[in-house]
Scaffold this motif. Structure first.
Motif, PDB file in Angstrom:
ATOM      1  N   SER B  53      -6.896  11.196  -4.362  1.00  0.00           N
ATOM      2  CA  SER B  53      -6.907   9.780  -3.982  1.00  0.00           C
ATOM      3  C   SER B  53      -5.716   9.072  -4.614  1.00  0.00           C
ATOM      4  O   SER B  53      -5.089   8.228  -3.987  1.00  0.00           O
ATOM      5  CB  SER B  53      -8.189   9.106  -4.447  1.00  0.00           C
ATOM      6  N   ASN B  54      -5.404   9.425  -5.869  1.00  0.00           N
ATOM      7  CA  ASN B  54      -4.261   8.802  -6.535  1.00  0.00           C
ATOM      8  C   ASN B  54      -2.953   9.181  -5.876  1.00  0.00           C
ATOM      9  O   ASN B  54      -2.033   8.375  -5.785  1.00  0.00           O
ATOM     10  CB  ASN B  54      -4.205   9.223  -8.006  1.00  0.00           C
ATOM     11  N   VAL B  55      -2.877  10.428  -5.428  1.00  0.00           N
ATOM     12  CA  VAL B  55      -1.651  10.856  -4.762  1.00  0.00           C
ATOM     13  C   VAL B  55      -1.492  10.062  -3.473  1.00  0.00           C
ATOM     14  O   VAL B  55      -0.419   9.563  -3.152  1.00  0.00           O
ATOM     15  CB  VAL B  55      -1.687  12.366  -4.470  1.00  0.00           C
ATOM     16  N   LEU B  56      -2.596   9.896  -2.761  1.00  0.00           N
ATOM     17  CA  LEU B  56      -2.508   9.174  -1.495  1.00  0.00           C
ATOM     18  C   LEU B  56      -2.142   7.712  -1.709  1.00  0.00           C
ATOM     19  O   LEU B  56      -1.358   7.151  -0.955  1.00  0.00           O
ATOM     20  CB  LEU B  56      -3.837   9.281  -0.734  1.00  0.00           C
ATOM     21  N   ASN B  57      -2.688   7.101  -2.763  1.00  0.00           N
ATOM     22  CA  ASN B  57      -2.346   5.690  -2.933  1.00  0.00           C
ATOM     23  C   ASN B  57      -1.081   5.497  -3.767  1.00  0.00           C
ATOM     24  O   ASN B  57      -0.710   4.383  -4.113  1.00  0.00           O
ATOM     25  CB  ASN B  57      -3.527   4.874  -3.494  1.00  0.00           C
ATOM     26  N   GLY B  58      -0.422   6.611  -4.067  1.00  0.00           N
ATOM     27  CA  GLY B  58       0.901   6.519  -4.676  1.00  0.00           C
ATOM     28  C   GLY B  58       0.881   6.291  -6.184  1.00  0.00           C
ATOM     29  O   GLY B  58       1.923   6.189  -6.795  1.00  0.00           O
ATOM     30  N   SER B  59      -0.303   6.221  -6.806  1.00  0.00           N
ATOM     31  CA  SER B  59      -0.286   5.958  -8.239  1.00  0.00           C
ATOM     32  C   SER B  59       0.020   7.226  -9.038  1.00  0.00           C
ATOM     33  O   SER B  59       0.319   7.155 -10.212  1.00  0.00           O
ATOM     34  CB  SER B  59      -1.591   5.314  -8.699  1.00  0.00           C
ATOM     35  N   GLN B  60      -0.059   8.388  -8.409  1.00  0.00           N
ATOM     36  CA  GLN B  60       0.368   9.610  -9.081  1.00  0.00           C
ATOM     37  C   GLN B  60       1.172  10.466  -8.133  1.00  0.00           C
ATOM     38  O   GLN B  60       0.926  10.473  -6.922  1.00  0.00           O
ATOM     39  CB  GLN B  60      -0.847  10.418  -9.557  1.00  0.00           C
ATOM     40  N   ASP B  61       2.116  11.206  -8.703  1.00  0.00           N
ATOM     41  CA  ASP B  61       2.896  12.105  -7.891  1.00  0.00           C
ATOM     42  C   ASP B  61       2.125  13.406  -7.727  1.00  0.00           C
ATOM     43  O   ASP B  61       1.381  13.804  -8.611  1.00  0.00           O
ATOM     44  CB  ASP B  61       4.216  12.380  -8.617  1.00  0.00           C
ATOM     45  N   ALA B  62       2.332  14.068  -6.582  1.00  0.00           N
ATOM     46  CA  ALA B  62       1.619  15.323  -6.343  1.00  0.00           C
ATOM     47  C   ALA B  62       1.841  16.298  -7.491  1.00  0.00           C
ATOM     48  O   ALA B  62       0.954  17.044  -7.876  1.00  0.00           O
ATOM     49  CB  ALA B  62       2.067  15.929  -5.024  1.00  0.00           C
ATOM     50  N   ILE B 141      -0.930  12.657   5.753  1.00  0.00           N
ATOM     51  CA  ILE B 141      -1.404  11.298   5.998  1.00  0.00           C
ATOM     52  C   ILE B 141      -0.326  10.300   5.588  1.00  0.00           C
ATOM     53  O   ILE B 141       0.039   9.392   6.333  1.00  0.00           O
ATOM     54  CB  ILE B 141      -2.711  11.023   5.227  1.00  0.00           C
ATOM     55  N   ALA B 142       0.224  10.502   4.383  1.00  0.00           N
ATOM     56  CA  ALA B 142       1.218   9.549   3.872  1.00  0.00           C
ATOM     57  C   ALA B 142       2.441   9.508   4.785  1.00  0.00           C
ATOM     58  O   ALA B 142       2.990   8.447   5.063  1.00  0.00           O
ATOM     59  CB  ALA B 142       1.615   9.928   2.456  1.00  0.00           C
ATOM     60  N   GLU B 143       2.856  10.680   5.252  1.00  0.00           N
ATOM     61  CA  GLU B 143       4.046  10.723   6.093  1.00  0.00           C
ATOM     62  C   GLU B 143       3.798  10.029   7.435  1.00  0.00           C
ATOM     63  O   GLU B 143       4.607   9.242   7.904  1.00  0.00           O
ATOM     64  CB  GLU B 143       4.428  12.180   6.333  1.00  0.00           C
ATOM     65  N   TYR B 144       2.637  10.311   8.013  1.00  0.00           N
ATOM     66  CA  TYR B 144       2.330   9.749   9.331  1.00  0.00           C
ATOM     67  C   TYR B 144       2.151   8.244   9.243  1.00  0.00           C
ATOM     68  O   TYR B 144       2.523   7.497  10.153  1.00  0.00           O
ATOM     69  CB  TYR B 144       1.062  10.412   9.871  1.00  0.00           C
ATOM     70  N   ALA B 145       1.615   7.791   8.106  1.00  0.00           N
ATOM     71  CA  ALA B 145       1.323   6.359   7.946  1.00  0.00           C
ATOM     72  C   ALA B 145       2.583   5.510   7.998  1.00  0.00           C
ATOM     73  O   ALA B 145       2.531   4.315   8.293  1.00  0.00           O
ATOM     74  CB  ALA B 145       0.581   6.119   6.622  1.00  0.00           C
ATOM     75  N   LEU B 146       3.733   6.139   7.720  1.00  0.00           N
ATOM     76  CA  LEU B 146       4.994   5.387   7.717  1.00  0.00           C
ATOM     77  C   LEU B 146       5.211   4.673   9.052  1.00  0.00           C
ATOM     78  O   LEU B 146       5.762   3.582   9.092  1.00  0.00           O
ATOM     79  CB  LEU B 146       6.164   6.338   7.476  1.00  0.00           C
ATOM     80  N   ASP B 147       4.804   5.318  10.146  1.00  0.00           N
ATOM     81  CA  ASP B 147       5.039   4.718  11.465  1.00  0.00           C
ATOM     82  C   ASP B 147       3.815   3.984  11.988  1.00  0.00           C
ATOM     83  O   ASP B 147       3.734   3.723  13.178  1.00  0.00           O
ATOM     84  CB  ASP B 147       5.385   5.820  12.488  1.00  0.00           C
ATOM     85  N   LEU B 167      -4.522   4.262   2.334  1.00  0.00           N
ATOM     86  CA  LEU B 167      -3.785   3.804   3.512  1.00  0.00           C
ATOM     87  C   LEU B 167      -3.287   2.380   3.330  1.00  0.00           C
ATOM     88  O   LEU B 167      -2.195   2.036   3.767  1.00  0.00           O
ATOM     89  CB  LEU B 167      -4.681   3.896   4.755  1.00  0.00           C
ATOM     90  N   MET B 168      -4.104   1.546   2.682  1.00  0.00           N
ATOM     91  CA  MET B 168      -3.690   0.164   2.419  1.00  0.00           C
ATOM     92  C   MET B 168      -2.351   0.120   1.701  1.00  0.00           C
ATOM     93  O   MET B 168      -1.504  -0.713   1.991  1.00  0.00           O
ATOM     94  CB  MET B 168      -4.702  -0.524   1.494  1.00  0.00           C
ATOM     95  N   THR B 169      -2.189   1.028   0.720  1.00  0.00           N
ATOM     96  CA  THR B 169      -0.946   1.002  -0.045  1.00  0.00           C
ATOM     97  C   THR B 169       0.233   1.410   0.830  1.00  0.00           C
ATOM     98  O   THR B 169       1.361   1.249   0.435  1.00  0.00           O
ATOM     99  CB  THR B 169      -1.008   1.929  -1.279  1.00  0.00           C
ATOM    100  N   HIS B 170      -0.037   1.991   1.985  1.00  0.00           N
ATOM    101  CA  HIS B 170       1.056   2.299   2.902  1.00  0.00           C
ATOM    102  C   HIS B 170       1.225   1.202   3.948  1.00  0.00           C
ATOM    103  O   HIS B 170       1.782   1.436   5.017  1.00  0.00           O
ATOM    104  CB  HIS B 170       0.818   3.649   3.577  1.00  0.00           C
ATOM    105  N   ASN B 171       0.675   0.042   3.648  1.00  0.00           N
ATOM    106  CA  ASN B 171       0.848  -1.117   4.532  1.00  0.00           C
ATOM    107  C   ASN B 171       0.273  -0.904   5.922  1.00  0.00           C
ATOM    108  O   ASN B 171       0.891  -1.244   6.921  1.00  0.00           O
ATOM    109  CB  ASN B 171       2.329  -1.487   4.666  1.00  0.00           C
TER     110      ASN B 171
END
Ligand code: SRM
Ligand SMILES: Cc1cc2nc3c(=O)[nH]c(=O)nc-3n(C[C@H](O)[C@H](O)[C@H](O)COP(=O)(O)OP(=O)(O)OC[C@H]3O[C@@H](n4cnc5c(N)ncnc54)[C@H](O)[C@@H]3O)c2cc1C
Ligand code: SF4
Ligand code: FES
Lengths: 115, 809
Positions: B53-62, B141-147, B167-171
């Motif tokens: 979950s942290n990786v997805l919301n960007g608070s931790q690196d993979a 998920i993170a990559e796809y969310a960009l678009d 997903l929220m953190t990916h706007n």
């Protein structure tokens, strides 16, 4: 001298790549050896190291990386791979393939699978 | 170590949370007992799934969530087949098959975990539909969310909500859809679910509960979601989090008894006495667990049983009590809150103003279940009571409000040694205190020694508190003051040593003063030495990052970007035509106006760089190196009806004067022609704003990237020349005193604006003319790096891969 090859491979061949001077001190250069991408580095003490040209993480061009000691640092996200064993030092990323490389009379030779 | 010649062969299928922990438990008992082989479907070592979950919301690196690196397997003599899926087990031959590999076993352990349940509705194979279980899922998920602008998460349980938050953190605007009448229906009752719904609504996530999804719509890509009531909402992507199903097929196919999962007894043994199971893939006493705490209990027991350390050890099921953090909302849950019997007593407390909701169920005088939301003050006491099976206080309200909890927080020192601090890994206070006494005085060191804090991380604060209590303070990292990590000296000392010893190359500095070697340190030393020695600097290209070797910025596909210098952001028709022609000639895939008023040609092959530069005939814009980047300007007096000063003129002069200056970090400037500040000067490393009276206000230390900081005003000056001088002084002072990668937004507050003003403006140290001289010296040493197009600096600098054919046998 242990020849580093994939366990499944049976045939290997040693071929001349270039002269030592064609690679700058401490840097790498990309080769296409029979369709296989290989990144070859020249260490500061004049040896050669050869690993797969593509980073297993997200495909970064390893020949464009930096050489720290005997470790190749990928230019994209800085994962590091041992130039002789190919092992990644960073947490749990798969290794790259490493090829045995040597310098003889100023020429760099690598041993790659023939397949 | 002497090893028995024929050690029993132990094969583990699954290298996840349970599989890897089981191996650790076995090794802890006796590292030499088994000949161990592990198969893991995922191409990695072992990582901490609950941190995804942290990786997805960007608070931790993979990279940060790995538990056991590949080297760990090596060091412990374990054969790991990462990326190999076991597809068949031959129990008669005691052999497992994965691709071309086979492995024989004496004991086999299933730790195959579970997989996401994908409901059987139309549309799930569309592009943009994801599950959320693995590291790769996270990345995809993170990559796809960009678009994407909108997303729907199907499933309002723990994972669904975590996915929504990510997903929220990916706007992306997220709607969570839940079939049950409320969110997190496993851990919460209806009232609790409603409180949670309100809390997340405040975070901007909408939830539709009691809603059944009927179909995912779209052609190739998903475009929307259709519900059973006929309504539809748009969705650029969908994450399905509708529950999990144990990976039991493999066991079932080889004839092992399975129900919903692989059935195991109190010793984690399956119907085959040589085959065992742990984790989410097993069912013990009718129960399948979906959290990590029970797995830890299972792996411990199995390790004892198999190693015969305690052949009679048994597992009697786990009492589930967890603290979770869902979208920043604290939640504690124990027992089954929705299993209510007529004789049960229910104690409830709610405080809607703070989104707090507590509920406890007392059965036969004991706490049988509880959920706490929003404020976990009574959680520790309740969890202790729950685990111990202790009697509930006879005044039931004291469950929540005891004399102890009124005392606010129990002091750490008063907690018994047996008090569990890290719930994820079951680490008690006593164990942590021992580690601290043994010298582990940082949070990561304690984590390494005891595992505390390495799960969800929510107990790190407590660990820090314990270090303070036991050791009197968290040890400061001495390396924090060093200029770079490889040389244990702060910058002034380093500079003095370098000058005294005449060290002019990176390798010389590392040889004489270094204690380590890494790429960042080399980049930093190279930049510093260039500043100190100017033309005398011995430039070793292997201390430069690729961008600084080929004077362009590497892109994700290995191509490069080219940003020509456009002084002050002002170009001409001729230059634009030239750029256009170059873009056409080299089929440049993207021509982009950048955030700093320049033009970026992206996707250029390395071997084309010299040609592109020649055809452009413009100097390098230095978009790649730690150097002066851009000077952004507004139109100013030249055209603007409000302009009070010539902002473009000053901008161009600044950029011409300081181009190519290298610094510890990149430096961006801006000049605005009036206080309307259209060039955003107040968020630059150096910002200049013309004032009503026609003066220039110079301010420093601003940024608006990963860190947003408003500049501090350094001074006001009357003329352009004064502005150029004071800015030059500041830049050199920054260059010579900042740590590597320390931008002005950290440097300026570290030194303090008053002190900077004294040094730069009032010349309190008397170094003003020296700083001016450094500016001139640096200007003189500057050579446009793009001139290397005519004469490469080293063999193969811009060459494409050299082709070498293989001999034909
Ligand atoms: C091209 C550009 C985006 C665009 O298309 O507009 C861009 C592109 C990159 N930025 Fe940026 N930044 C660009 C304007 C900005 C701005 C806005 C500005 O300059 O006005 C900012 C915020 C302002 C600031 O820096 O304070 C900005 C804050 C960052 C940061 C965060 C720095 C920080 O300390 O907070 C990074 C990461 C870093 O430097 O480590 C970064 C890093 C990057 C890198 C270099 C990432 C990388 O290492 O590959 C990107 C290079 C892409 C390339 O090859 O060109 N970029 N970047 C902009 C180029 C500047 C220009 O106009 O020439
Ligand atoms: C995003 C997320 C957040 C979570 N948060 C929490 C939390 O906060 N607290 C908590 O307690 N729990 C949490 N969980 C649940 C927890 O992660 C699981 O309970 C735990 O991972 C289960 O461990 P396991 O070893 O049984 O399964 P897994 O960790 O899934 O490991 C099983 C492994 O086996 C591999 N495998 C399967 N079949 C084969 C085969 N045939 N051959 C080879 N390999 C195979 C799989 O690829 C996988 O790597 C979370 C889960 C997720 C996904
Ligand atoms: S670094 Fe800058 S350019 Fe690259 S993706 Fe991030 S914001 Fe965009
Ligand atoms: S591509 Fe090599 S580290 Fe990411």
């Amino acid at each position: 001298m242990g020849v580093k090859v994939q366990p499944m491979t049976t045939t290997v061949t040693r071929i001349a790549l270039c002269t030592l001077d064609e690679i700058a001190v401490g840097l790498g250069r990309a080769f296409d050896v029979g369709g296989r991408e290989v990144a070859v580095f020249r260490t500061r003490d004049g040896r050669a190291l050869a690993v797969d040209g593509t980073c297993p993480h997200k495909g970064g061009p390893l020949a464009d990386g930096m050489l720290i000691g005997e470790q190749v640092v990928c230019p994209l996200h800085a994962f590091r791979f041992d130039g002789t064993s190919g092992a990644c030092d960073q947490e749990s990323v798969c290794a790259v393939e490493a090829f045995s490389a040597e310098v003889r009379d100023g020429t760099i030779y690598v041993t790659v699978p023939l397949a | 170590m002497i090893r028995a010649p024929h050690r029993p062969k132990l094969v583990v299928i699954g290298n996840g949370m349970a599989g890897a922990r089981f191996l650790e438990d076995v090794l802890a008992i006796d590292p030499g007992l088994f000949d161990i082989t592990v198969f893991g479907d995922e191409p990695y070592g072992n990582y901490n799934r609950i941190l995804l979950s942290n990786v997805l919301n960007g608070s931790q690196d993979a990279k940060e969530i790995f538990l056991n690196p590949l080297s760990w397997y090596d060091e412990n003599g374990i054969t790991l087949h990462a990326g190999k899926r076991v597809t068949r087990v031959d129990r008669a031959a005691k052999r497992v098959y994965a691709d071309d590999f086979t492995a024989d076993y004496d004991y086999l352990v299933f730790a195959t975990g579970s997989k996401p349940f994908i409901p059987p509705i139309p549309g799930t194979p569309l592009h943009g539909v994801f599950a959320f279980r693995t590291l790769d899922d996270c990345r995809n998920i993170a990559e796809y969310a960009l678009d994407c602008k909108t997303a729907v998460v199907i499933g309002g349980g723990l994972l669904g909500l975590e996915a929504a938050k990510g997903l929220m953190t990916h706007n992306v605007a997220v709607t969570v859809v839940e079939m049950a009448p409320w969110l997190m229906s496993v851990q919460l009752d209806e009232a609790g679910g409603k409180v949670l719904g309100q809390t997340i609504a405040k975070l901007g996530i909408s939830a539709r509960t009691g809603t059944v999804t009927k179909e995912l719509i779209g052609h190739r890509r998903v475009t929307g979601v259709k519900f059973a009531d006929g309504s539809e909402i748009p969705a650029d992507m969908v994450v399905i989090s509708a529950g999990i199903r144990p990976n039991a097929e493999l066991a079932r196919e080889c004839g092992i008894v399975c129900d919903k999962a692989i059935v195991v007894d109190d010793q984690l043994r399956t119907s085959d006495p040589a085959v065992f199971g742990v984790g989410e893939c097993v069912q013990h006493n009718g129960t399948i667990y979906g959290l990590v705490a029970p797995l830890w209990e299972q792996t411990k027991v199995l390790a004892k049983v198999l190693s015969s350390a305690d052949a009679t050890a048994t597992y009697s099921g786990s009492k589930i009590a967890t603290k979770l953090k869902v979208m920043g909302v604290e939640l504690a849950s124990m027992g089954r809150i929705n299993d209510l019997q007529p004789t049960d007593e229910v104690v409830q407390f709610s405080e809607p103003g703070r989104d707090v909701y507590w509920k406890a169920i007392v059965r036969d005088g004991k706490l049988s279940a509880a959920c706490l939301l929003g404020d976990l003050a009574p959680a520790d006491d309740l969890m202790r009571m729950f685990h111990a099976g202790a009697d509930a206080p006879s005044r039931r309200l004291e469950l929540f409000f005891t004399a102890a909890s009124a005392k606010k927080e129990v002091s750490l020192a008063d907690l018994p040694d047996s008090h569990q601090i890290c719930d994820c890994n079951g680490v008690c206070k006593g164990t942590i205190v021992q580690a601290i006494k043994a010298g582990k005085c940082t949070v990561p060191a304690v984590g390494k020694a005891t595992r505390a804090g390495t799960g969800c991380g929510s107990c790190k604060k407590l660990v820090k508190g314990l270090i303070e209590a036991v050791a009197g303070g968290v040890r400061a990292e001495p390396s924090e003051s060093w200029y770079v990590a490889a040389v244990p000296l702060d910058k002034p000392t380093l500079v003095a040593e370098v000058k005294a010893r005449g060290l002019k190359s990176v390798s010389a500095v590392l040889r004489e003063l270094g204690t380590a070697d890494d790429e960042k340190s080399r980049n930093g030393l190279a930049s510093m030495l260039k500043g100190i020695w100017g033309t005398e600097y011995i430039d070793e290209r292997d201390s430069r990052f690729v961008n600084d070797r080929v004077h362009a910025n590497i892109q994700k596909d290995g191509t490069f970007s080219v940003v020509p210098r456009i002084y002050g952001g002002i170009t001409s028709a001729d230059d634009l035509i030239k750029i256009g022609q170059v873009a056409k000639k080299y089929a440049v895939p993207m021509v982009k106006f950048t955030g700093g008023q320049r033009i970026d040609l992206l996707g250029i092959k390395k071997e084309d760089l010299p040609g592109v530069w020649t055809d452009l005939g413009m100097p390098s814009g230095h978009a790649y190196t730690k150097a002066l980047r851009t000077v952004k300007t507004c139109v100013g007096t030249e055209f603007c009806r409000y302009g009070t000063n010539d902002s473009t003129g000053l901008g161009i002069d600044l950029e011409k004067r300081f181009q190519g200056f290298e610094f510890p970090a990149k430096v961006k400037l801006a000049v605005s022609g009036c206080p309307r500040n259209c060039a955003e000067s107040t968020v630059k490393d150096v910002g200049v704003i013309a004032t009503e009276g026609g003066e220039w206000e110079v301010s420093v230390g601003g940024a608006a990237g990963a860190h947003v900081r408003k500049t501090d005003v350094l001074c006001r000056v009357k003329t352009k020349d004064e502005a150029l001088r004071v800015i030059g002084r500041f830049l050199i002072y920054y260059r010579d005193n900042a740590k590597w990668l320390e931008r002005t937004y950290d440097f300026s507050p570290r030194i303090g604006i008053e002190k900077l003003r004294e040094i730069i403006v009032d010349d309190s140290l008397g170094i003003g003319t020296q700083l001016d001289a450094e500016v001139e010296k640096t200007i003189a040493a500057y050579v446009d790096p793009w001139l290397e197009r005519d004469k490469p600096a080293y063999a193969g600098q811009f060459d494409e891969p050299k082709r070498v054919p293989l001999p034909v046998l």
